[in-house]
Design an enzyme around this catalytic site. Structure first.
Site, short mmCIF file in Angstrom:
data_model
loop_
_atom_site.label_atom_id
_atom_site.label_comp_id
_atom_site.label_asym_id
_atom_site.label_seq_id
_atom_site.Cartn_x
_atom_site.Cartn_y
_atom_site.Cartn_z
N LYS A 22 45.94 45.75 36.34
CA LYS A 22 44.48 45.66 36.22
C LYS A 22 43.90 45.25 37.41
O LYS A 22 42.52 45.79 38.13
CB LYS A 22 44.08 44.19 35.11
CG LYS A 22 43.10 43.49 36.05
CD LYS A 22 42.52 42.28 34.77
CE LYS A 22 43.07 41.16 35.51
NZ LYS A 22 41.94 40.83 36.26
N ASN A 23 44.77 44.13 38.64
CA ASN A 23 44.13 44.20 40.20
C ASN A 23 43.99 45.29 41.05
O ASN A 23 43.45 45.15 41.67
CB ASN A 23 44.31 42.76 40.55
CG ASN A 23 44.07 41.86 39.60
OD1 ASN A 23 42.88 41.75 38.60
ND2 ASN A 23 45.21 40.33 39.71
N CYS A 118 34.39 30.25 38.79
CA CYS A 118 34.86 30.03 37.63
C CYS A 118 35.57 29.09 36.86
O CYS A 118 36.37 28.51 38.01
CB CYS A 118 35.48 31.67 38.35
SG CYS A 118 36.81 31.55 38.28
N ARG A 123 35.61 29.60 43.95
CA ARG A 123 35.61 31.32 44.78
C ARG A 123 35.43 31.87 45.36
O ARG A 123 33.85 32.49 45.13
CB ARG A 123 36.57 32.25 43.69
CG ARG A 123 37.17 31.86 42.85
CD ARG A 123 38.02 32.66 41.11
NE ARG A 123 38.54 33.38 41.98
CZ ARG A 123 38.88 34.51 41.10
NH1 ARG A 123 38.67 34.60 39.45
NH2 ARG A 123 39.92 35.71 41.40
N ASP A 308 49.24 34.26 40.23
CA ASP A 308 48.99 34.81 38.82
C ASP A 308 50.05 34.58 37.69
O ASP A 308 49.47 34.87 36.26
CB ASP A 308 48.07 36.16 38.44
CG ASP A 308 46.99 36.14 39.28
OD1 ASP A 308 46.77 37.62 39.08
OD2 ASP A 308 45.98 35.21 40.03
N ARG A 400 40.76 40.23 28.44
CA ARG A 400 40.53 40.29 30.29
C ARG A 400 41.73 41.60 31.23
O ARG A 400 41.39 42.64 31.23
CB ARG A 400 40.06 40.14 30.61
CG ARG A 400 38.83 39.44 30.67
CD ARG A 400 38.04 37.97 30.82
NE ARG A 400 38.00 38.46 32.28
CZ ARG A 400 37.42 38.37 33.48
NH1 ARG A 400 37.09 36.54 33.76
NH2 ARG A 400 37.44 38.71 34.44
C1 EPZ Z 1 42.87 38.61 43.39
O1 EPZ Z 1 41.38 37.33 43.67
C2 EPZ Z 1 42.97 38.37 42.34
N1 EPZ Z 1 42.22 39.69 41.69
C3 EPZ Z 1 43.58 37.05 41.32
O2 EPZ Z 1 43.58 37.61 40.04
C4 EPZ Z 1 44.76 36.64 42.41
O3 EPZ Z 1 44.82 35.62 41.74
C5 EPZ Z 1 43.78 36.76 43.70
O4 EPZ Z 1 43.77 37.42 44.27
C6 EPZ Z 1 45.32 35.93 44.39
O5 EPZ Z 1 45.73 36.61 43.97
C7 EPZ Z 1 41.47 40.58 41.29
O6 EPZ Z 1 42.54 40.93 42.14
C8 EPZ Z 1 41.15 41.53 40.82
P1 EPZ Z 1 41.93 34.94 47.01
P2 EPZ Z 1 40.39 37.45 44.55
O7 EPZ Z 1 40.27 36.75 47.44
O8 EPZ Z 1 40.43 38.35 45.37
C9 EPZ Z 1 39.90 31.89 48.53
C10 EPZ Z 1 43.59 36.99 37.81
O9 EPZ Z 1 44.30 36.61 37.18
N2 EPZ Z 1 38.83 32.33 49.01
O10 EPZ Z 1 42.56 36.31 47.53
O11 EPZ Z 1 39.18 36.46 44.02
C11 EPZ Z 1 39.52 32.03 46.58
O12 EPZ Z 1 38.58 31.17 46.41
C12 EPZ Z 1 43.01 36.96 38.65
O13 EPZ Z 1 43.83 38.68 37.85
C13 EPZ Z 1 37.28 32.01 50.33
O14 EPZ Z 1 38.05 30.55 50.01
O15 EPZ Z 1 41.15 35.74 45.31
C14 EPZ Z 1 40.79 31.64 46.91
O16 EPZ Z 1 41.50 29.94 46.57
C15 EPZ Z 1 42.43 35.87 38.80
N3 EPZ Z 1 36.54 32.85 50.64
C16 EPZ Z 1 41.54 31.80 47.25
O17 EPZ Z 1 41.25 32.87 48.76
C17 EPZ Z 1 36.75 34.33 50.33
O18 EPZ Z 1 35.95 34.75 50.27
C18 EPZ Z 1 42.20 33.43 46.68
O19 EPZ Z 1 41.64 34.21 46.64
C19 EPZ Z 1 37.73 34.59 49.25
C20 EPZ Z 1 38.84 33.81 48.53
#
Ligand code: EPZ
Length: 421
Positions: A22-23, A118, A123, A308, A400
């Site tokens: 998915k991701n 969310c 996020r 995850d 999802r």
């Molecule tokens: C991706 O989300 C995945 N989703 C998430 O999977 C996964 O948990 C996550 O990466 C971490 O591995 C998809 O790929 C669609 P991040 P993403 O940016 O890109 C903070 C699932 O269950 N952050 O690595 O949103 C954020 O708040 C989903 O399949 C900032 O602070 O993750 C979080 O605490 C859930 N500022 C942490 O970093 C930003 O600009 C990780 O976020 C971006 C992120």
């Protein structure tokens, strides 16, 4: 709303096919915006999130045709006619923000709604903005939308991320493929989905090196051409189904599973007393005797233990001998499955980002509620080991990220069915 009824039914046996990630698919699909030529994805998972991304791309003027029951996505962005990613779609799925970088690079402007909070955390998108502004974009937040423009195109730059954000790495890497000059991403995310995206972009003519490490270099070029690319195996679905025989007992082969995608997770399973073996066709997971041992888990960016799989691992550790400490270091609110597992008799104390799980002899079936995608599947796993019936409600969360979860588990002997609501 549908719910899922699971009845503990003893050890499992058989084979579960693992779908495309998915991701990975959610970042590969927006890559079509970078080129006027067709991009076709094979091995695509059949999930509601993919249908949401399809609707978003179509709202921008892209053509997305779903073939072979959704396993093939034939896309073309020859005639984009809208550069606004509407709140109505973006609020459903945070990954919608991955159209920002490609649209900016291809069209020179983009308006993307902030995804809003969310269940698992705030996020924000500050790292996405930081990276795109480094490439010369002007980005303003107005009425809950990011208004981004790059009237003179994007220029290569050195971008240092304060946190190895998956989405920010993907957005900036895609934008950099069409920037003038060289971009270097430092402290980039190393997830397999990043490598899959870079592989697909290289097939489209992009010049990218270092993906999979924390430093990625992209030489911008004028245009990308079309390609066909198979979506990489879903390591989170894989890890989830590896936990089914671990928690219920028995032996299951996860078809298409690759150990390199789940190395740190498999290491923890081994410590807990679960056998993982590579086969010609995937990964065989067995728990044929002896108790599950308590293990401590800390979630980290890849190649560390994936956030995850934290909820799913908690379900296993709720049945272990001894106390395990789980540290959730990626999201600020990702223990919502704990109170639901407690309703099934689990003993869990949550303090901020730490959960102490003391295993119990026997979980008991109960009505429980899904709160987010991975929490919902952890409740199903717990139901496989519980005595009696567990009814998981609000399974739209589940749909999802997991295609036909009940069918895949029925095939290995689980007593599980969907109740249409
Ligand atoms: C991706 O989300 C995945 N989703 C998430 O999977 C996964 O948990 C996550 O990466 C971490 O591995 C998809 O790929 C669609 P991040 P993403 O940016 O890109 C903070 C699932 O269950 N952050 O690595 O949103 C954020 O708040 C989903 O399949 C900032 O602070 O993750 C979080 O605490 C859930 N500022 C942490 O970093 C930003 O600009 C990780 O976020 C971006 C992120």
């Amino acid at each position: 709303m549908d719910s899922i009824l699971v009845t503990g039914n003893g050890p499992l046996s058989g084979r579960i096919p693992i779908a495309g990630a998915k991701n990975a698919c959610l970042t590969l699909m927006p890559a079509t915006l970078l080129s006027e030529e067709p991009l076709t994805l094979t091995n695509a998972p059949r999930l509601s999130d993919i249908r949401t991304m399809t609707a978003l791309l179509q709202s921008l003027g892209a053509e997305v045709t779903s073939l072979q029951g959704g396993q093939v996505l034939a896309m073309s962005s020859h005639d984009l006619n809208n550069h606004v990613a509407d709140y109505d779609i973006v609020r459903k799925m945070r990954a919608s923000n991955l159209v920002l970088g490609p649209m900016l690079a291809r069209l020179g402007h983009a308006v993307v709604s902030l995804p809003g909070g969310c269940a698992i955390g705030a996020r924000p998108m500050d790292l996405h903005i930081h990276g795109l502004e480094a490439l010369g974009a002007e980005i303003e937040l107005r009425d809950g939308y990011l208004h981004a423009k790059a009237p003179r195109g994007l220029k290569g730059a050195v971008v240092e991320f304060s946190f190895a954000s998956v989405g920010a790495t993907e957005n900036v890497m895609m934008a950099a493929t069409l920037a003038k000059g060289t971009t270097v991403l430092k402290n980039a995310a190393r997830e397999p989905e990043i490598v899959d995206l870079a592989t697909c972009l290289r097939k489209m003519g992009a010049r990218i090196e270092g993906d999979g490490t924390s430093e990625i270099t992209i030489e911008g070029i004028d245009r990308l051409h079309g390609a066909t690319h198979p979506v990489v195996t879903d390591r989170i679905e894989l890890g989830t189904y590896m936990l089914a025989p671990a928690i219920a007992g028995g032996e299951v082969e996860c078809l298409g599973g690759r150990l390199d995608l789940v190395a740190s997770f498999a290491e923890k399973l081994d410590q807990a007393g679960v056998t993982v073996t590579e086969t010609e066709t995937g990964l065989k997971v067995a728990r044929t005797g002896g108790p599950i041992r308590a293990v401590d888990v800390t979630t980290e960016p890849f190649p560390g233990f994936p956030t995850d799989l934290q909820a799913q691992m908690m379900a296993l550790l709720a049945t272990a001998e001894g106390t395990s400490v789980l540290e959730e270091r990626i999201f600020e609110n990702r223990f919502m499955h704990a109170p639901e597992l407690t309703r099934m008799g689990a003993r869990i104390e949550v303090q901020g980002g730490t959960a102490r799980v003391t295993g119990v002899e026997q979980l008991k079936g109960a009505p429980v509620m899904a709160t987010d995608l991975r929490a919902s599947v952890s409740l199903i796993l717990a139901g496989l080991a519980a005595e009696g019936e567990t009814v998981v409600s609000r399974v739209y969360h589940l749909d999802r990220g997991y295609e036909h979860v009940e069918t895949k588990l029925q095939a290995v002997g689980a007593k599980i069915e969907r109740i249409r609501g």
